[in-house]
Design a protein around this motif. Structure first.
Motif, short mmCIF file in Angstrom:
data_model
loop_
_atom_site.label_atom_id
_atom_site.label_comp_id
_atom_site.label_asym_id
_atom_site.label_seq_id
_atom_site.Cartn_x
_atom_site.Cartn_y
_atom_site.Cartn_z
N VAL A 40 0.83 -1.21 0.00
CA VAL A 40 0.00 0.00 0.00
C VAL A 40 0.86 1.26 0.00
CG1 VAL A 40 -1.99 -1.04 1.18
CG2 VAL A 40 -0.17 0.00 2.53
N TYR A 41 0.33 2.28 -0.68
CA TYR A 41 0.86 3.63 -0.53
C TYR A 41 0.33 4.17 0.80
CZ TYR A 41 2.09 4.47 -5.51
OH TYR A 41 2.66 4.47 -6.74
N ASP A 42 1.20 4.63 1.67
CA ASP A 42 0.77 5.30 2.90
C ASP A 42 0.84 6.80 2.64
OD1 ASP A 42 0.51 6.48 5.37
OD2 ASP A 42 2.02 5.28 6.38
N ARG A 43 -0.31 7.41 2.35
CA ARG A 43 -0.34 8.84 2.00
C ARG A 43 0.02 9.70 3.20
NH1 ARG A 43 -6.08 9.92 -0.84
NH2 ARG A 43 -5.09 11.72 -1.81
N TYR A 44 -0.38 9.26 4.37
CA TYR A 44 -0.19 10.05 5.58
C TYR A 44 1.29 10.21 5.91
CZ TYR A 44 -1.25 11.71 10.35
OH TYR A 44 -1.34 12.45 11.49
N ASN A 45 2.05 9.10 5.76
CA ASN A 45 3.48 9.14 6.10
C ASN A 45 4.40 9.15 4.87
OD1 ASN A 45 3.29 8.86 9.09
ND2 ASN A 45 2.25 6.96 8.54
N GLU A 46 3.78 9.16 3.68
CA GLU A 46 4.51 9.22 2.41
C GLU A 46 5.56 8.10 2.27
OE1 GLU A 46 5.93 13.22 1.77
OE2 GLU A 46 3.93 13.89 1.22
N VAL A 47 5.10 6.88 2.56
CA VAL A 47 5.96 5.71 2.32
C VAL A 47 5.13 4.63 1.63
CG1 VAL A 47 7.48 6.11 4.29
CG2 VAL A 47 5.47 4.65 4.58
N PHE A 48 5.84 3.76 0.89
CA PHE A 48 5.20 2.58 0.32
C PHE A 48 5.54 1.41 1.24
CE2 PHE A 48 5.37 -1.29 -2.28
CZ PHE A 48 4.08 -1.28 -2.80
N ILE A 49 4.49 0.67 1.65
CA ILE A 49 4.71 -0.48 2.54
C ILE A 49 4.53 -1.75 1.71
CG2 ILE A 49 4.03 -1.60 4.68
CD1 ILE A 49 2.77 1.06 5.54
N ARG A 50 5.62 -2.49 1.57
CA ARG A 50 5.59 -3.68 0.73
C ARG A 50 5.01 -4.88 1.49
NH1 ARG A 50 10.63 -5.78 -2.84
NH2 ARG A 50 11.63 -4.15 -1.63
N TYR A 51 4.07 -5.58 0.85
CA TYR A 51 3.47 -6.78 1.44
C TYR A 51 4.39 -7.98 1.18
CZ TYR A 51 0.12 -10.61 2.17
OH TYR A 51 -0.51 -11.74 2.62
N GLN A 52 4.76 -8.66 2.27
CA GLN A 52 5.66 -9.80 2.12
C GLN A 52 5.05 -11.10 2.66
OE1 GLN A 52 9.09 -7.93 4.12
NE2 GLN A 52 10.09 -7.85 2.11
N GLY A 53 3.75 -11.06 2.95
CA GLY A 53 3.07 -12.28 3.36
C GLY A 53 3.31 -12.69 4.79
N LYS A 54 3.96 -11.84 5.56
CA LYS A 54 4.16 -12.14 6.98
C LYS A 54 4.14 -10.82 7.75
CE LYS A 54 9.16 -12.65 6.13
NZ LYS A 54 9.16 -12.48 4.68
N ASP A 55 4.38 -10.89 9.06
CA ASP A 55 4.21 -9.71 9.90
C ASP A 55 5.17 -8.56 9.57
OD1 ASP A 55 2.13 -10.85 11.15
OD2 ASP A 55 3.08 -11.08 13.11
N GLU A 56 6.37 -8.90 9.06
CA GLU A 56 7.33 -7.82 8.78
C GLU A 56 6.84 -6.96 7.61
OE1 GLU A 56 8.57 -11.11 8.73
OE2 GLU A 56 9.14 -11.04 10.84
N GLU A 57 7.06 -5.65 7.73
CA GLU A 57 6.66 -4.73 6.66
C GLU A 57 7.89 -3.96 6.19
OE1 GLU A 57 2.08 -3.92 8.18
OE2 GLU A 57 3.59 -2.38 8.46
#
Length: 525
Positions: free
Chosen positions: A182-199
């Motif tokens: 997801v694009y995090d508009r609030y913090n201006e970062v892209f958070i990559r989905y890796q299928g586990k808890d780590e982001e």
């Protein structure tokens, strides 16, 4: 100094409910929030317990067996220097009364929507209650790890079906097997989905350099949608959010714990601290030094070993101190609050001090009712105008299977009715017990709890759906009533007529125009 402490504690409080249609992921999201607060060590397991695989918020035995929530749970914990009070509400529509009452005790609500199903009927009902009360609503669109409706279509559905402006706080890149993050508009970062808890967090300005993302067809498509949203979407307006006119929308997956922490941190930044509460005369400010609060829920036998009754009290102003003396507005009686607790579902600990926004449990020796206001100091009576009333729709006659268990039957029916999930009536002439409920599940739970908690098996004689009308006058010609319009008395000894249908109601009104009939649901509106 005392006022400074009060103000500081009020500013730290965040008291909110989680609402959704059944199966949208409400209990799962709640569990993840408890993980962040170090309250539990893994979803479904209470911290420090060697066994127990049930969700922390689902404490009643019938909930564990059926896999549903039928009571409102309260959970309190510390996170990011905030004191969190979560009220996890029943999703099942038969328990909407409990949910509606719970919504009187919160300052904001988190609405969960299943991305595969969109806005569902129970969500609409609960949303309307929040809207009616002006409660700020934050939306979490769940299950992005599955294929679902397109994000733009979901935002459009929220706006058209619920009639509220939306603002996407983040933006998903793909979904299901194509879900990249997801694009995090609030913090201006892209958070990559890796299928586990780590982001994996990548600042917007560095994204172009990450080729496996920036050149991916799903990313390119999502980027176009995101740019369209930036250009043509609504502007974020915190004042609209606080007045319940705009909902910040977050996309994520509770089961994968993806996007949940970002949502929670942003939510805590934006959500309201405890708000003023309306009495019959004025609004009470949280920072008022005089203590006040109201009871929105009563629960018997949370600890079956002790056969206890707890009243759930929302603190509205001042400081609660264990051992303080308060006045119950309905009766005018004074009572000392010596037994007080805060909750993690069925786990409890004694609380000595609590502040506006907090939900505490106080021991109920049988003196409280739902809607009671409690206050201390001063001579002016405080009576909060918060709790809605409901008319049941389904009615049954009930009796103990074993007539020798009359005492246990009487105690059980009295205590469970005081919780407010069902209503009790006595039929005129026969004094037969009649239960009224919004739906069948409430009657199932009553039967289950009578057997499990009071060792009494009950027998139902179904009366069916009825239209209840309270009688304005208690000077009643009882011969006007028969099997099509049953005359009963409620627990406050007021006459109520139970009509078969709209036709029999209209027929009775036409024949007896001088008899005033009250529809309490219309009164509430």
């Amino acid at each position: 100094m005392k006022n400074e402490l009060l103000n500081k504690e009020i500013d730290r409080r965040r008291t909110f409910a989680i609402i959704s249609h059944p199966d949208a992921g409400k209990t799962t999201l709640t569990e993840k929030l408890l993980l962040f607060g170090n309250v539990i060590r893994s979803a479904g397991t209470v911290k420090g317990k060697k066994s127990g695989k049930f969700a922390t918020s689902d404490w009643m035995e019938i909930e564990k067996k059926r896999g549903i929530s039928v009571t409102s749970s309260v959970m309190s914990f510390e996170y990011m220097d905030k004191h969190i009070n979560i009220l996890d509400t029943p999703g099942h529509e038969d328990f909407s009364e409990d949910t509606y009452r719970t919504l009187t005790a919160v300052d904001s609500a988190v609405m969960i929507i299943d991305c595969t199903k969109g806005v569902e009927p129970q969500t609409i009902k609960l949303f309307k209650v929040c809207r009616m009360r002006g409660i700020p609503i934050f939306t979490f669109i769940n299950k992005l790890d599955r294929e679902g409706k397109e994000p733009l279509a979901l935002l459009e559905e929220i706006e058209e079906v619920l009639g509220i402006e939306s603002y996407a706080m983040n933006w998903p890149v793909g979904m299901g097997k194509r879900f990249l993050g997801v694009y995090d508009r609030y913090n201006e970062v892209f958070i990559r989905y890796q299928g586990k808890d780590e982001e994996d967090r990548i600042p917007f300005k560095e994204l172009d350099a990450v080729e496996e993302i920036s050149t991916h067809p799903t990313f390119i498509q999502a980027k176009e949608d995101f740019e369209l949203l930036e250009e043509a979407g609504n502007d974020f307006d915190i004042n609209k959010v606080k007045n319940g006119l705009q909902t910040p929308v977050f996309f994520g997956s509770a089961i994968s714990n993806f996007g949940v922490e970002m949502f929670f941190r942003t939510f805590l930044d934006l959500a309201s601290e405890p708000q003023p509460r309306q009495t019959e005369i004025e609004k009470i400010e949280p920072k008022s030094t005089e203590f006040s609060g109201f009871i929105f829920k009563i629960q018997a036998n949370m600890n079956p070993a002790h056969r206890d009754r707890l009243a759930f009290l929302r603190i509205c102003s001042g400081v609660f101190e264990r051992g303080m003396t308060v006045t119950v507005s309905r009766t005018g009686k004074s009572i000392k609050l010596t037994q007080s607790q805060q909750f993690l579902a069925s786990d409890r600990e004694t609380v000595d001090h609590a502040y506006p926004g907090d939900i505490i449990g106080i021991y109920d020796p049988g003196v409280y009712q739902i809607g009671d206001s409690l206050f201390s100091g001063g001579s002016q009576k405080v009576e909060f105008d918060e709790i809605p009333t409901f008319a049941p729709e389904l009615f049954v006659r009930v009796e103990a299977k074993n007539v020798m268990k009359g005492k246990q039957f009487g105690k059980g029916i009295t205590q469970l009715v005081q919780e407010g999930a069902i209503q009790l009536f006595r039929q005129y002439g026969t004094e037969a017990y009649i239960l009224g409920a919004v739906g069948q599940l409430q009657l199932d739970v009553f039967e289950y709890r009578m057997k499990g908690e009071y060792n009494v098996e009950v027998v139902y004689n179904m009366i069916g759906s009825k239209i209840p009308r309270w009688l304005e006058s208690q000077d009643v010609d009882t011969t006007l009533f028969d099997s099509r319009n049953i005359l009963v008395k409620d627990r406050n000894d007021q006459y109520v007529a139970l009509f078969d249908n709209d036709f029999s109601l209209r027929w009775f009104q036409d024949k007896n125009p001088k008899i005033g009939l009250i529809d309490i649901m219309a009164e509430e509106d």
